[in-house]
Design an enzyme around this catalytic site. Structure first.
Site, PDB file in Angstrom:
ATOM      1  N   ASN A   1     -32.360 -22.150  23.112  1.00 56.32           N
ATOM      2  CA  ASN A   1     -31.153 -22.948  23.353  1.00 56.32           C
ATOM      3  C   ASN A   1     -31.369 -23.687  24.670  1.00 56.32           C
ATOM      4  O   ASN A   1     -31.272 -23.088  25.734  1.00 56.32           O
ATOM      5  CB  ASN A   1     -29.947 -21.996  23.422  1.00 56.32           C
ATOM      6  CG  ASN A   1     -28.661 -22.703  23.799  1.00 56.32           C
ATOM      7  OD1 ASN A   1     -28.622 -23.933  23.888  1.00 56.32           O
ATOM      8  ND2 ASN A   1     -27.610 -21.928  24.025  1.00 56.32           N
TER       9      ASN A   1
ATOM     10  N   LYS B   1     -29.598 -25.864  26.011  1.00 57.08           N
ATOM     11  CA  LYS B   1     -28.324 -26.169  26.694  1.00 57.08           C
ATOM     12  C   LYS B   1     -28.355 -27.606  27.231  1.00 57.08           C
ATOM     13  O   LYS B   1     -28.951 -28.479  26.596  1.00 57.08           O
ATOM     14  CB  LYS B   1     -28.042 -25.132  27.784  1.00 57.08           C
ATOM     15  CG  LYS B   1     -28.065 -23.699  27.226  1.00 57.08           C
ATOM     16  CD  LYS B   1     -27.498 -22.668  28.154  1.00 57.08           C
ATOM     17  CE  LYS B   1     -27.577 -21.304  27.475  1.00 57.08           C
ATOM     18  NZ  LYS B   1     -26.998 -20.242  28.303  1.00 57.08           N
TER      19      LYS B   1
ATOM     20  N   HIS C   1     -20.991 -20.644  20.597  1.00 57.99           N
ATOM     21  CA  HIS C   1     -21.606 -20.110  21.821  1.00 57.99           C
ATOM     22  C   HIS C   1     -20.509 -19.874  22.857  1.00 57.99           C
ATOM     23  O   HIS C   1     -19.548 -20.642  22.938  1.00 57.99           O
ATOM     24  CB  HIS C   1     -22.650 -21.088  22.362  1.00 57.99           C
ATOM     25  CG  HIS C   1     -23.480 -20.506  23.464  1.00 57.99           C
ATOM     26  ND1 HIS C   1     -23.008 -20.399  24.749  1.00 57.99           N
ATOM     27  CD2 HIS C   1     -24.725 -19.961  23.465  1.00 57.99           C
ATOM     28  CE1 HIS C   1     -23.946 -19.817  25.491  1.00 57.99           C
ATOM     29  NE2 HIS C   1     -24.984 -19.545  24.741  1.00 57.99           N
TER      30      HIS C   1
ATOM     31  N   GLU D   1     -20.318 -20.456  25.880  1.00 55.23           N
ATOM     32  CA  GLU D   1     -20.067 -21.592  26.776  1.00 55.23           C
ATOM     33  C   GLU D   1     -19.186 -22.638  26.094  1.00 55.23           C
ATOM     34  O   GLU D   1     -18.390 -23.310  26.755  1.00 55.23           O
ATOM     35  CB  GLU D   1     -21.410 -22.184  27.252  1.00 55.23           C
ATOM     36  CG  GLU D   1     -22.063 -21.252  28.277  1.00 55.23           C
ATOM     37  CD  GLU D   1     -23.576 -21.307  28.334  1.00 55.23           C
ATOM     38  OE1 GLU D   1     -24.176 -22.270  27.820  1.00 55.23           O
ATOM     39  OE2 GLU D   1     -24.174 -20.366  28.901  1.00 55.23           O
TER      40      GLU D   1
ATOM     41  N   GLU E   1     -24.452 -11.996  21.859  1.00 50.98           N
ATOM     42  CA  GLU E   1     -24.745 -12.401  23.229  1.00 50.98           C
ATOM     43  C   GLU E   1     -23.636 -11.904  24.154  1.00 50.98           C
ATOM     44  O   GLU E   1     -22.594 -12.565  24.288  1.00 50.98           O
ATOM     45  CB  GLU E   1     -24.814 -13.928  23.326  1.00 50.98           C
ATOM     46  CG  GLU E   1     -25.899 -14.550  22.482  1.00 50.98           C
ATOM     47  CD  GLU E   1     -26.328 -15.905  23.050  1.00 50.98           C
ATOM     48  OE1 GLU E   1     -27.510 -16.043  23.369  1.00 50.98           O
ATOM     49  OE2 GLU E   1     -25.475 -16.788  23.209  1.00 50.98           O
TER      50      GLU E   1
ATOM     51  N   GLY F   1     -27.702 -15.734  31.301  1.00 46.59           N
ATOM     52  CA  GLY F   1     -28.092 -16.401  32.544  1.00 46.59           C
ATOM     53  C   GLY F   1     -28.002 -15.520  33.783  1.00 46.59           C
ATOM     54  O   GLY F   1     -28.116 -16.010  34.896  1.00 46.59           O
TER      55      GLY F   1
ATOM     56  N   SER G   1     -30.449 -13.295  28.731  1.00 44.06           N
ATOM     57  CA  SER G   1     -31.523 -12.939  29.672  1.00 44.06           C
ATOM     58  C   SER G   1     -32.786 -12.398  28.991  1.00 44.06           C
ATOM     59  O   SER G   1     -33.463 -11.532  29.546  1.00 44.06           O
ATOM     60  CB  SER G   1     -31.012 -11.965  30.743  1.00 44.06           C
ATOM     61  OG  SER G   1     -30.018 -12.614  31.537  1.00 44.06           O
TER      62      SER G   1
END
Ligand code: PGA
Length: 249
Positions: free
Chosen positions: A8, A10, A93, A95, A164, A170, A209
């Protein structure tokens, strides 16, 4: 089951950088048995798809609108992604859920839109740090699963899930292997409950991660059907090393 290693990207990489990464991946995949996918930003997707044509690396979007077309300024539809060379799309996702207020219902509509356009969705679920701390992680993921997956998921609507945990994205932190195993077992049970005919065959990725150094351990956890990789997918050697840790089936 063949593991899927998905990158991904991003909101990263200008066109020349994206093409450079695609070229490096193209040269490095000879000894990789796992299925590979990269998800560039929509604006570079067509160029990356072209650069990877004829390889075993598939290309996907990072989101799509629930409608096929219309007055939705700034949005991108599933048929547009397909037209640009995508075969996959990441949906729901965290985000997107956080930055754009995406609800489970919207995610479910997007999953259907993706399937109609011929894209395979990767549906993301995961608990927050507070939910994990208070022991509510399975409940949180359970709600997301029952809200985000449409009828026919796994059969008429082929798809993949990605677990996730938000606090692992991250952050350099990952759940323990036992925690991942427990959550993946719970997700499998829920899939079998919601979709008795198809639940056993849906791959459940782990994301958060993942890097070359922990890939073999994470990909060895029972019920982990692959990895959804953010930061480490931006570095060819890292991503290739993660992919090499994936099983071929
Ligand atoms: P990360 O992101 O690998 O950078 O933690 C994973 C993701 O958000 O898909």
């Amino acid at each position: 089951m063949r593991q899927l290693i998905a990158g991904n990207w991003k909101m990263n990489l200008l066109r020349a950088e994206a093409l450079g990464l695609a070229a490096a991946l193209r040269h490095g995949i000879a000894d990789i048995a796992a299925e590979m996918l990269v998800c560039p930003p929509a604006i570079t997707l067509a160029a990356v798809a072209q650069a990877l044509e004829g390889t075993d690396i598939a290309v996907g979007g990072q989101d799509c609108h629930q409608e096929a077309k219309g007055a939705h300024t700034g949005d991108i539809s599933a048929p547009m992604l397909r037209d640009a060379g995508a075969g996959w799309v990441i949906l729901g996702h965290s985000e997107r859920r956080q930055d754009h207020g995406e609800t489970d219902e919207m995610v479910r509509e997007k999953v259907l839109a993706a399937a109609i356009a011929g894209l395979t969705p990767i549906v993301c679920v995961g608990e927050t740090e507070d939910q994990r701390r208070s022991g509510a992680e399975t409940e949180a993921v359970g709600w997301q699963l029952s809200g985000s997956l449409p009828r026919g998921f796994g059969t008429e609507v082929p798809g993949v899930l990605a677990y996730e945990p938000l606090w692992a994205i991250g952050s350099g932190k990952t759940p323990t292997e036992a925690e991942i195993a427990a959550m993946h077992a719970f997700i499998r049970e829920e899939l079998l409950r919601q979709f008795p005919d198809a639940g056993a065959a849906v791959r459940i990725l782990y994301g958060g991660s993942v890097k070359a150094a922990n890939a073999a351990a994470l990909l060895g956890v029972p019920e982990v059907g692959g990895a959804l990789v953010g930061g480490a997918s931006l570095v060819a050697e890292e991503f290739l090393a993660i992919a090499r840790a994936g099983r071929g089936g």
